[in-house]
Design a protein around this motif. Structure first.
Motif, PDB file in Angstrom:
ATOM      1  N   VAL A 110       0.837  -1.193   0.000  1.00 40.90           N
ATOM      2  CA  VAL A 110       0.000   0.000   0.000  1.00 40.90           C
ATOM      3  C   VAL A 110       0.879   1.253   0.000  1.00 40.90           C
ATOM      4  O   VAL A 110       0.661   2.191  -0.770  1.00 40.90           O
ATOM      5  CB  VAL A 110      -0.936  -0.013   1.220  1.00 40.90           C
ATOM      6  N   VAL A 149      -3.783   6.552  -0.571  1.00 41.32           N
ATOM      7  CA  VAL A 149      -3.884   5.151  -0.154  1.00 41.32           C
ATOM      8  C   VAL A 149      -4.522   4.943   1.216  1.00 41.32           C
ATOM      9  O   VAL A 149      -4.619   3.811   1.676  1.00 41.32           O
ATOM     10  CB  VAL A 149      -2.497   4.460  -0.156  1.00 41.32           C
ATOM     11  N   SER A 152      -7.150   2.258   1.212  1.00 39.52           N
ATOM     12  CA  SER A 152      -6.617   0.894   1.114  1.00 39.52           C
ATOM     13  C   SER A 152      -6.023   0.462   2.443  1.00 39.52           C
ATOM     14  O   SER A 152      -6.088  -0.702   2.804  1.00 39.52           O
ATOM     15  CB  SER A 152      -5.541   0.771   0.043  1.00 39.52           C
ATOM     16  N   TRP A 153      -5.428   1.425   3.164  1.00 42.40           N
ATOM     17  CA  TRP A 153      -4.874   1.068   4.474  1.00 42.40           C
ATOM     18  C   TRP A 153      -5.989   0.633   5.422  1.00 42.40           C
ATOM     19  O   TRP A 153      -5.839  -0.342   6.161  1.00 42.40           O
ATOM     20  CB  TRP A 153      -4.090   2.238   5.071  1.00 42.40           C
ATOM     21  N   GLY A 155      -8.666  -0.771   4.550  1.00 37.53           N
ATOM     22  CA  GLY A 155      -9.005  -2.112   4.102  1.00 37.53           C
ATOM     23  C   GLY A 155      -8.069  -3.154   4.690  1.00 37.53           C
ATOM     24  O   GLY A 155      -8.506  -4.209   5.155  1.00 37.53           O
ATOM     25  N   SER A 208     -15.623   0.253   6.968  1.00 30.00           N
ATOM     26  CA  SER A 208     -15.459   0.080   5.517  1.00 30.00           C
ATOM     27  C   SER A 208     -16.316   1.095   4.769  1.00 30.00           C
ATOM     28  O   SER A 208     -15.925   1.620   3.732  1.00 30.00           O
ATOM     29  CB  SER A 208     -15.786  -1.354   5.103  1.00 30.00           C
ATOM     30  N   SER A 211     -14.477   4.425   4.946  1.00 25.99           N
ATOM     31  CA  SER A 211     -13.338   4.557   4.031  1.00 25.99           C
ATOM     32  C   SER A 211     -13.826   4.668   2.588  1.00 25.99           C
ATOM     33  O   SER A 211     -13.220   5.348   1.768  1.00 25.99           O
ATOM     34  CB  SER A 211     -12.379   3.383   4.201  1.00 25.99           C
ATOM     35  N   GLN A 212     -14.957   3.990   2.300  1.00 27.55           N
ATOM     36  CA  GLN A 212     -15.524   4.118   0.957  1.00 27.55           C
ATOM     37  C   GLN A 212     -15.926   5.565   0.677  1.00 27.55           C
ATOM     38  O   GLN A 212     -15.665   6.102  -0.395  1.00 27.55           O
ATOM     39  CB  GLN A 212     -16.759   3.235   0.864  1.00 27.55           C
ATOM     40  N   GLU A 215     -12.947   7.677   0.129  1.00 23.68           N
ATOM     41  CA  GLU A 215     -12.388   7.439  -1.187  1.00 23.68           C
ATOM     42  C   GLU A 215     -13.160   8.223  -2.249  1.00 23.68           C
ATOM     43  O   GLU A 215     -12.580   8.869  -3.111  1.00 23.68           O
ATOM     44  CB  GLU A 215     -12.433   5.946  -1.488  1.00 23.68           C
TER      45      GLU A 215
END
Lengths: 220, 219
Positions: A110, A149, A152-153, A155, A208, A211-212, A215
């Motif tokens: 990542v 990132v 992704s982190w 995740g 999640s 973070s979505q 993003e």
């Protein structure tokens, strides 16, 4: 049946406390592993990106192996390896050790992606403004790469929380193992598994989604 | 260090371990095929299905993605026992992996479908293609290219996840290794060899996938 001892007793309120404690241990080992793993992973990711081939051939190969072998095998392997070289490590220490390296292997990828996302022209511009290499890393690469990132982190962190369930094979009393013990005693697998699952879900789902959302708002 | 490594009993069992490795691969491949089929269905339902079905698909995807794979396996193993449904270890692992694969792949597929703009469908239809032709010739090839890499990853995950089978009594590579290891107490040696076998399996899958990708996506 009323005056004879029974092996199986019903699900009680104290069992919820037992599950709660185990959930705390799941959180504990996850937090320790994610912290250590992230710190290591940032260093590994940076060295993978910064060096031409040496880090790739050494660190890269080792981390790749950690990604290509099932976590459960890694746990059993290291748990049985430490006594051979004379280290006394309990289930928690061994589990946290393996989980940390596993996390580091995922985070390194990542982080490398994050540094690459910044782009060479931007970094050259920073250097030509008179920034030192470390200033460039700190004030240019870090803030921009982090944005690229961070989701992704999150995740990776979530997958480590979920994978921490595997530490149960070493006998560490985390949530899933505690629920198995309760199942053996109460013979009520459905309710107890549902409780354990609900805990993981309650932890993982909001993060999640968060973070979505991050993003989406950062890419647009 | 006063431990003596004994590799000979392990080397003698390598044929059995490799055979168990094939079983691992078999379960992973079947669960992938089922997972792709169901995942495709879930993705389409989430985008175009009627509300109740869409909610079921969403629930499936979120549970698969937000709970540990081991939990899912235990659920199929012990949880269903509460309803008097007892699956064999093989079926437990297959059901667990399929459930997980379908959930993760559905999200990938959905992303793939959303990445192909609607205007392409309209353009294809106005050129006289039927809906089926549009999907087969225009949409699917583009989606396949987007989801190919995530699908390869999921295949690798399926192989790694199948190792959880040893906890529900399934004798695939890990289960077989544990069986031999507990017979001989050469736990470290057995699991070291098994780790190498897993590594090789994963590398072969990645190589094969790269090779296939070069042939599939040549232009």
């Amino acid at each position: 049946m009323s005056n004879s001892a029974s092996f199986f007793t019903d699900f009680q309120a104290t069992d919820l406390l037992f599950l709660g404690e185990a959930a705390g241990r799941t959180l504990g080992i996850s937090l320790v592993s994610i912290s250590i793993g992230t710190a290591l992973g940032i260093f590994f990711g940076w060295s993978l990106q910064a060096s031409k081939w040496f880090a790739q051939a050494t660190i890269g190969t080792v981390l790749d192996a950690f990604r290509s072998v099932p976590l459960i095998i890694q746990l059993i392997l290291f748990y049985n390896f430490f006594p051979i070289i004379g280290w006394k490590m309990g289930p928690f220490a061994a589990g946290a050790f393996v989980l940390s390296i596993y996390t580091a292997a995922l985070v390194a990828n990542v982080v490398r992606g994050g540094i690459e996302a910044v782009g060479e022209p931007m970094r050259r511009a920073a250097r030509s403004l008179g920034m030192s290499y470390w200033q460039d890393l700190r004030y240019v690469v870090w803030p921009i790469g982090l944005r690229a990132v961070f989701p992704s982190w999150v995740g990776v962190a979530l997958s480590v929380i979920k994978d921490s369930a595997l530490v149960s094979v070493l006998g560490y009393m985390e949530l899933l193992r505690a629920s198995q013990i309760l199942i053996t005693r109460t013979q009520e697998p459905f309710i107890i598994l549902a409780c354990a699952g609900a805990f993981y879900f309650a932890l993982s789902y909001p993060l999640s989604k968060y973070s979505q959302k991050l993003e989406e708002s950062w890419t647009s | 260090m006063d431990y003596n490594f004994h590799w000979r009993p392990v080397f003698r069992k390598i044929p059995e371990l490799l055979e168990a490795g094939l079983l691992t691969l078999e379960v992973a491949v079947i669960s992938m095929i089922l997972g792709i089929t169901i995942g495709l269905g879930l993705a389409l339902l989430r985008m175009k299905g009627p509300t109740p079905l869409r909610q079921i698909a969403t629930t499936w995807v979120e549970i698969a993605r937000n709970t540990p794979a081991l939990f899912q396996l235990f659920f199929f193993g012990f949880g269903l026992g509460a309803f008097g449904l007892h699956l064999s270890p093989y079926l437990i692992v297959l059901a667990g992996l399929t459930f997980n694969n379908a959930g993760y792949l559905a999200e990938n597929f959905r992303g793939g479908f959303l990445a192909v703009p609607d205007t392409q469908i309209r353009a294809a239809r106005s050129l006289g293609m039927t809906a089926a032709q549009t999907y087969i010739r225009i949409i699917i090839p583009q989606v396949l290219r987007i989801v190919y890499h995530p699908m390869t990853n999921q295949m690798v995950w399926a192989v790694l996840m199948s190792s959880l089978g040893m906890l529900v009594g399934f004798r695939e590579l890990s289960g077989e290794t544990q069986f031999f290891a507990s017979k001989t107490y050469r736990i470290f040696e057995y699991f070291a060899v098994t780790a190498i076998i897993y590594y090789v399996i994963v590398k072969i899958i990645l190589l094969a996938s790269n090779f296939a990708a070069r042939r599939l996506f040549r232009y």
